[in-house]
Design an enzyme around this catalytic site. Structure first.
Site, PDB file in Angstrom:
ATOM      1  N   ASP A  54      -2.339 -35.806  82.894  1.00 39.43           N
ATOM      2  CA  ASP A  54      -1.471 -35.077  83.813  1.00 39.43           C
ATOM      3  C   ASP A  54      -0.918 -36.051  84.849  1.00 39.43           C
ATOM      4  O   ASP A  54      -1.624 -36.928  85.357  1.00 39.43           O
ATOM      5  CB  ASP A  54      -2.256 -33.949  84.497  1.00 39.43           C
ATOM      6  CG  ASP A  54      -1.350 -32.932  85.158  1.00 39.43           C
ATOM      7  OD1 ASP A  54      -1.302 -31.787  84.680  1.00 39.43           O
ATOM      8  OD2 ASP A  54      -0.687 -33.281  86.159  1.00 39.43           O
TER       9      ASP A  54
ATOM     10  N   ASN B 299      -2.879 -21.917  82.118  1.00 38.76           N
ATOM     11  CA  ASN B 299      -2.133 -21.102  83.075  1.00 38.76           C
ATOM     12  C   ASN B 299      -1.052 -20.360  82.302  1.00 38.76           C
ATOM     13  O   ASN B 299      -0.315 -20.971  81.517  1.00 38.76           O
ATOM     14  CB  ASN B 299      -1.512 -21.986  84.158  1.00 38.76           C
ATOM     15  CG  ASN B 299      -2.555 -22.610  85.059  1.00 38.76           C
ATOM     16  OD1 ASN B 299      -3.582 -21.992  85.338  1.00 38.76           O
ATOM     17  ND2 ASN B 299      -2.311 -23.823  85.507  1.00 38.76           N
TER      18      ASN B 299
ATOM     19  N   GLY C 197       0.542 -19.701  88.059  1.00 43.91           N
ATOM     20  CA  GLY C 197       1.102 -20.997  88.437  1.00 43.91           C
ATOM     21  C   GLY C 197       1.610 -21.815  87.269  1.00 43.91           C
ATOM     22  O   GLY C 197       1.743 -23.035  87.379  1.00 43.91           O
ATOM     23  N   GLN C 198       1.902 -21.153  86.139  1.00 42.76           N
ATOM     24  CA  GLN C 198       2.466 -21.913  85.013  1.00 42.76           C
ATOM     25  C   GLN C 198       3.852 -22.409  85.404  1.00 42.76           C
ATOM     26  O   GLN C 198       4.717 -21.608  85.776  1.00 42.76           O
ATOM     27  CB  GLN C 198       2.558 -21.047  83.749  1.00 42.76           C
ATOM     28  CG  GLN C 198       3.068 -21.851  82.547  1.00 42.76           C
ATOM     29  CD  GLN C 198       3.176 -21.033  81.256  1.00 42.76           C
ATOM     30  OE1 GLN C 198       2.942 -19.830  81.250  1.00 42.76           O
ATOM     31  NE2 GLN C 198       3.538 -21.713  80.176  1.00 42.76           N
TER      32      GLN C 198
ATOM     33  N   HIS D 180       0.123 -25.349  77.030  1.00 41.16           N
ATOM     34  CA  HIS D 180      -0.703 -26.539  77.264  1.00 41.16           C
ATOM     35  C   HIS D 180      -2.049 -26.137  77.822  1.00 41.16           C
ATOM     36  O   HIS D 180      -2.142 -25.251  78.667  1.00 41.16           O
ATOM     37  CB  HIS D 180      -0.011 -27.527  78.219  1.00 41.16           C
ATOM     38  CG  HIS D 180       0.441 -26.912  79.510  1.00 41.16           C
ATOM     39  ND1 HIS D 180       1.605 -26.194  79.610  1.00 41.16           N
ATOM     40  CD2 HIS D 180      -0.110 -26.921  80.743  1.00 41.16           C
ATOM     41  CE1 HIS D 180       1.765 -25.764  80.862  1.00 41.16           C
ATOM     42  NE2 HIS D 180       0.719 -26.187  81.575  1.00 41.16           N
TER      43      HIS D 180
ATOM     44  N   HIS E  39      -5.155 -27.420  80.073  1.00 45.87           N
ATOM     45  CA  HIS E  39      -5.628 -28.438  81.018  1.00 45.87           C
ATOM     46  C   HIS E  39      -7.096 -28.683  80.699  1.00 45.87           C
ATOM     47  O   HIS E  39      -7.877 -27.731  80.598  1.00 45.87           O
ATOM     48  CB  HIS E  39      -5.566 -27.932  82.463  1.00 45.87           C
ATOM     49  CG  HIS E  39      -4.199 -27.640  82.986  1.00 45.87           C
ATOM     50  ND1 HIS E  39      -3.548 -28.472  83.867  1.00 45.87           N
ATOM     51  CD2 HIS E  39      -3.362 -26.582  82.785  1.00 45.87           C
ATOM     52  CE1 HIS E  39      -2.368 -27.940  84.191  1.00 45.87           C
ATOM     53  NE2 HIS E  39      -2.235 -26.795  83.551  1.00 45.87           N
TER      54      HIS E  39
HETATM   55  P1  5GP Z   1       1.119 -25.683  84.642  1.00 46.10           P
HETATM   56  O1  5GP Z   1       1.277 -25.516  86.123  1.00 46.10           O
HETATM   57  O2  5GP Z   1       2.373 -25.281  83.902  1.00 46.10           O
HETATM   58  O3  5GP Z   1      -0.123 -25.040  84.099  1.00 46.10           O
HETATM   59  O4  5GP Z   1       0.866 -27.223  84.423  1.00 46.10           O
HETATM   60  C1  5GP Z   1       1.871 -28.150  84.237  1.00 46.10           C
HETATM   61  C2  5GP Z   1       1.249 -29.497  84.495  1.00 46.10           C
HETATM   62  O5  5GP Z   1       2.098 -30.482  83.966  1.00 46.10           O
HETATM   63  C3  5GP Z   1       1.053 -29.819  85.986  1.00 46.10           C
HETATM   64  O6  5GP Z   1      -0.319 -30.077  86.235  1.00 46.10           O
HETATM   65  C4  5GP Z   1       1.916 -31.069  86.197  1.00 46.10           C
HETATM   66  O7  5GP Z   1       1.312 -32.006  87.051  1.00 46.10           O
HETATM   67  C5  5GP Z   1       2.082 -31.607  84.790  1.00 46.10           C
HETATM   68  N1  5GP Z   1       3.337 -32.281  84.541  1.00 46.10           N
HETATM   69  C6  5GP Z   1       4.577 -31.812  84.852  1.00 46.10           C
HETATM   70  N2  5GP Z   1       5.515 -32.673  84.393  1.00 46.10           N
HETATM   71  C7  5GP Z   1       4.851 -33.697  83.797  1.00 46.10           C
HETATM   72  C8  5GP Z   1       5.293 -34.882  83.129  1.00 46.10           C
HETATM   73  O8  5GP Z   1       6.481 -35.173  82.974  1.00 46.10           O
HETATM   74  N3  5GP Z   1       4.328 -35.692  82.636  1.00 46.10           N
HETATM   75  C9  5GP Z   1       2.994 -35.398  82.753  1.00 46.10           C
HETATM   76  N4  5GP Z   1       2.136 -36.267  82.226  1.00 46.10           N
HETATM   77  N5  5GP Z   1       2.555 -34.282  83.365  1.00 46.10           N
HETATM   78  C10 5GP Z   1       3.473 -33.448  83.883  1.00 46.10           C
END
Ligand code: 5GP
Length: 110
Positions: free
Chosen positions: A26, A83, A89-90, A96, A98
């Site tokens: 991440d 998420n 908070g997605q 994906h 985590h």
């Molecule tokens: P969500 O909030 O959708 O569950 O998680 C998305 C995650 O993707 C966040 O933790 C954010 O830091 C990560 N993220 C967003 N854009 C990028 C990217 O371009 N590269 C990487 N490695 N992580 C990303």
């Protein structure tokens, strides 16, 4: 955006890869281990991924646990989180998991 990472068009620090899944670090880690595991095929969230079938969600979760082993947190403990939707908070509409570990994680999450 994660489709572009899967295609190698956007750089990411890759941890593990299979034919159908990719694990990478991440960009904004919330724990010493914070790895995202995605299906290379596009699905908007884990519900869509589950509906797609063909063992893809099983494979993604198996990959998440392989990541935990590779990161050395499978014994100390880790969390696998999907998420799903705005209240959770997605922010990225590509399914994906985590994988978080390497410190004591609070419960319930904020
Ligand atoms: P969500 O909030 O959708 O569950 O998680 C998305 C995650 O993707 C966040 O933790 C954010 O830091 C990560 N993220 C967003 N854009 C990028 C990217 O371009 N590269 C990487 N490695 N992580 C990303």
């Amino acid at each position: 955006m994660f489709c572009a990472i899967a295609a190698g068009q956007i750089p990411a620090t890759r941890v593990l890869e299979s034919d159908r899944t990719l694990a990478f670090r991440d960009l904004n880690p919330q724990a010493p281990t914070h790895v995202l595991v995605i299906p290379k095929e596009h699905h908007a969230d884990v519900a869509a991924l589950a509906k797609a079938g063909a063992g893809l969600l099983d494979e993604l979760l198996a990959q998440a646990h392989e990541v935990a082993r590779a990161e050395g947190v499978s014994e100390t403990g880790y969390r696998v989180v999907f998420n799903t939707g705005a209240d959770a908070g997605q922010t990225v509409p590509h399914a994906h998991a985590h994988v978080l570990g390497g410190r004591a994680l609070t419960w319930p999450p904020g």
